[in-house]
Design a protein around this motif. Structure first.
Motif, PDB file in Angstrom:
ATOM      1  N   GLU A  19       0.828  -1.209   0.000  1.00 20.79           N
ATOM      2  CA  GLU A  19       0.000   0.000   0.000  1.00 20.79           C
ATOM      3  C   GLU A  19       0.865   1.263   0.000  1.00 20.79           C
ATOM      4  OE1 GLU A  19      -3.962  -1.519   2.379  1.00 20.79           O
ATOM      5  OE2 GLU A  19      -2.172  -1.028   3.550  1.00 20.79           O
ATOM      6  N   ILE A  20       1.926   1.239   0.785  1.00 29.13           N
ATOM      7  CA  ILE A  20       2.812   2.404   0.848  1.00 29.13           C
ATOM      8  C   ILE A  20       3.504   2.607  -0.493  1.00 29.13           C
ATOM      9  CG2 ILE A  20       4.961   3.286   1.888  1.00 29.13           C
ATOM     10  CD1 ILE A  20       3.869   2.110   4.576  1.00 29.13           C
ATOM     11  N   ARG A  21       3.969   1.514  -1.102  1.00 29.63           N
ATOM     12  CA  ARG A  21       4.586   1.633  -2.426  1.00 29.63           C
ATOM     13  C   ARG A  21       3.577   2.144  -3.455  1.00 29.63           C
ATOM     14  NH1 ARG A  21       6.744  -3.880  -1.607  1.00 29.63           N
ATOM     15  NH2 ARG A  21       5.156  -4.417  -3.145  1.00 29.63           N
ATOM     16  N   ALA A  22       2.367   1.633  -3.406  1.00 32.56           N
ATOM     17  CA  ALA A  22       1.341   2.070  -4.363  1.00 32.56           C
ATOM     18  C   ALA A  22       1.024   3.548  -4.172  1.00 32.56           C
ATOM     19  CB  ALA A  22       0.080   1.221  -4.208  1.00 32.56           C
ATOM     20  N   PHE A  82       3.029   5.800  -2.861  1.00 31.29           N
ATOM     21  CA  PHE A  82       4.226   6.516  -3.295  1.00 31.29           C
ATOM     22  C   PHE A  82       4.242   6.624  -4.817  1.00 31.29           C
ATOM     23  CE2 PHE A  82       8.565   7.588  -4.002  1.00 31.29           C
ATOM     24  CZ  PHE A  82       9.076   8.080  -2.812  1.00 31.29           C
ATOM     25  N   LEU A  83       4.008   5.506  -5.492  1.00 29.14           N
ATOM     26  CA  LEU A  83       4.014   5.512  -6.959  1.00 29.14           C
ATOM     27  C   LEU A  83       2.888   6.366  -7.536  1.00 29.14           C
ATOM     28  CD1 LEU A  83       4.982   1.819  -7.682  1.00 29.14           C
ATOM     29  CD2 LEU A  83       6.296   3.871  -8.282  1.00 29.14           C
ATOM     30  N   GLY A  84       1.771   6.421  -6.846  1.00 29.43           N
ATOM     31  CA  GLY A  84       0.679   7.281  -7.291  1.00 29.43           C
ATOM     32  C   GLY A  84       1.087   8.742  -7.275  1.00 29.43           C
ATOM     33  N   SER A  85       1.764   9.168  -6.219  1.00 26.51           N
ATOM     34  CA  SER A  85       2.251  10.555  -6.143  1.00 26.51           C
ATOM     35  C   SER A  85       3.342  10.813  -7.178  1.00 26.51           C
ATOM     36  CB  SER A  85       2.796  10.850  -4.743  1.00 26.51           C
ATOM     37  OG  SER A  85       1.758  10.844  -3.802  1.00 26.51           O
ATOM     38  N   TYR A  86       4.208   9.854  -7.346  1.00 24.60           N
ATOM     39  CA  TYR A  86       5.290   9.916  -8.331  1.00 24.60           C
ATOM     40  C   TYR A  86       4.693  10.123  -9.726  1.00 24.60           C
ATOM     41  CZ  TYR A  86       9.649   7.809 -10.414  1.00 24.60           C
ATOM     42  OH  TYR A  86      10.792   7.535 -11.103  1.00 24.60           O
ATOM     43  N   TYR A  87       3.716   9.300 -10.065  1.00 22.70           N
ATOM     44  CA  TYR A  87       3.031   9.351 -11.361  1.00 22.70           C
ATOM     45  C   TYR A  87       2.318  10.696 -11.554  1.00 22.70           C
ATOM     46  CZ  TYR A  87      -0.394   8.097 -14.975  1.00 22.70           C
ATOM     47  OH  TYR A  87      -1.170   8.070 -16.087  1.00 22.70           O
ATOM     48  N   GLY A 100      11.399  12.931  -4.809  1.00 23.67           N
ATOM     49  CA  GLY A 100      11.342  13.960  -3.768  1.00 23.67           C
ATOM     50  C   GLY A 100       9.933  14.487  -3.565  1.00 23.67           C
ATOM     51  N   PHE A 101       9.227  14.689  -4.659  1.00 26.19           N
ATOM     52  CA  PHE A 101       7.849  15.144  -4.555  1.00 26.19           C
ATOM     53  C   PHE A 101       6.990  14.114  -3.832  1.00 26.19           C
ATOM     54  CE2 PHE A 101       3.483  15.059  -6.051  1.00 26.19           C
ATOM     55  CZ  PHE A 101       3.070  16.335  -5.736  1.00 26.19           C
ATOM     56  N   ALA A 102       7.063  12.855  -4.267  1.00 28.45           N
ATOM     57  CA  ALA A 102       6.244  11.800  -3.661  1.00 28.45           C
ATOM     58  C   ALA A 102       6.574  11.660  -2.173  1.00 28.45           C
ATOM     59  CB  ALA A 102       6.462  10.476  -4.389  1.00 28.45           C
ATOM     60  N   TYR A 103       7.854  11.704  -1.849  1.00 25.06           N
ATOM     61  CA  TYR A 103       8.253  11.595  -0.448  1.00 25.06           C
ATOM     62  C   TYR A 103       7.674  12.745   0.369  1.00 25.06           C
ATOM     63  CZ  TYR A 103      11.102  11.117   3.706  1.00 25.06           C
ATOM     64  OH  TYR A 103      11.504  10.976   5.016  1.00 25.06           O
ATOM     65  N   SER A 104       7.775  13.962  -0.153  1.00 29.07           N
ATOM     66  CA  SER A 104       7.270  15.114   0.602  1.00 29.07           C
ATOM     67  C   SER A 104       5.755  15.046   0.788  1.00 29.07           C
ATOM     68  CB  SER A 104       7.675  16.429  -0.067  1.00 29.07           C
ATOM     69  OG  SER A 104       6.995  16.605  -1.294  1.00 29.07           O
ATOM     70  N   GLU A 105       5.059  14.436  -0.165  1.00 22.42           N
ATOM     71  CA  GLU A 105       3.612  14.276  -0.044  1.00 22.42           C
ATOM     72  C   GLU A 105       3.239  13.285   1.055  1.00 22.42           C
ATOM     73  OE1 GLU A 105       0.799  15.616  -2.076  1.00 22.42           O
ATOM     74  OE2 GLU A 105       2.424  17.079  -2.086  1.00 22.42           O
ATOM     75  N   LEU A 106       4.114  12.321   1.326  1.00 21.03           N
ATOM     76  CA  LEU A 106       3.775  11.219   2.229  1.00 21.03           C
ATOM     77  C   LEU A 106       4.480  11.247   3.575  1.00 21.03           C
ATOM     78  CD1 LEU A 106       3.869   8.314  -0.375  1.00 21.03           C
ATOM     79  CD2 LEU A 106       1.894   9.622   0.394  1.00 21.03           C
ATOM     80  N   GLU A 107       5.535  12.002   3.709  1.00 20.28           N
ATOM     81  CA  GLU A 107       6.385  11.889   4.890  1.00 20.28           C
ATOM     82  C   GLU A 107       5.675  12.134   6.220  1.00 20.28           C
ATOM     83  OE1 GLU A 107       9.681  14.641   5.244  1.00 20.28           O
ATOM     84  OE2 GLU A 107       8.594  16.064   4.001  1.00 20.28           O
ATOM     85  N   SER A 108       4.618  12.878   6.245  1.00 24.36           N
ATOM     86  CA  SER A 108       3.899  13.138   7.500  1.00 24.36           C
ATOM     87  C   SER A 108       2.667  12.248   7.653  1.00 24.36           C
ATOM     88  CB  SER A 108       3.470  14.605   7.554  1.00 24.36           C
ATOM     89  OG  SER A 108       4.580  15.442   7.495  1.00 24.36           O
ATOM     90  N   SER A 109       2.540  11.257   6.799  1.00 26.63           N
ATOM     91  CA  SER A 109       1.329  10.436   6.763  1.00 26.63           C
ATOM     92  C   SER A 109       1.361   9.230   7.685  1.00 26.63           C
ATOM     93  CB  SER A 109       1.090   9.938   5.330  1.00 26.63           C
ATOM     94  OG  SER A 109       0.950  11.028   4.462  1.00 26.63           O
ATOM     95  N   PHE A 110       2.505   8.924   8.255  1.00 31.84           N
ATOM     96  CA  PHE A 110       2.634   7.680   8.998  1.00 31.84           C
ATOM     97  C   PHE A 110       3.058   7.918  10.441  1.00 31.84           C
ATOM     98  CE2 PHE A 110       3.742   6.916   4.521  1.00 31.84           C
ATOM     99  CZ  PHE A 110       2.642   6.154   4.180  1.00 31.84           C
TER     100      PHE A 110
END
Length: 113
Positions: free
Chosen positions: A5-8, A10-15, A36-46
């Motif tokens: 789920e985390i990879r999916a 991440f890849l969704g944000s990447y895409y 970097g964009f995908a990471y910044s979108e998710l880094e506070s999510s967990f």
């Protein structure tokens, strides 16, 4: 959340970021990356350390050695710190076998454990 789920996510944000770049026909700036964009979108999510570890590992795998040394060091240091906090063997037992195998393979590929 599990590793898939985390990879999916991440890849969704990447895409999405890549599509945005194409839509606006904008050039890539120095140091700018879809990872970097995908990471910044998710880094506070967990909240859970294992989820944070999975995010760090995903960022490192998806950079595939293309990031700067400072970015690689940032994610490696974060991942190593999380591995120290987590009882990895116990945590792996709580994951479905395929998830655990994928995470272990990625950790070994990155030489984290």
């Amino acid at each position: 959340m599990n590793y898939a789920e985390i990879r999916a996510w991440f890849l969704g944000s990447y895409y999405s970021y890549c599509r945005l770049k194409l839509r606006h026909r904008s050039a890539w700036g120095d140091g700018e990356s879809e990872v970097g964009f995908a990471y910044s979108e998710l880094e506070s999510s967990f909240d859970l350390p294992v989820e944070k570890l999975m995010l760090e590992v995903s960022a490192l795998i998806l950079s595939a050695g293309r990031s700067s040394e400072s970015v690689k060091k940032y994610h490696m240091d974060a991942a190593l710190e999380l591995v120290e906090q987590i009882d990895l063997s116990s945590m792996l037992k709580e994951l479905p076998p395929e998830e655990a195998a994928d995470l272990v393979e990625d950790l070994r590929l990155l030489e984290i454990c």
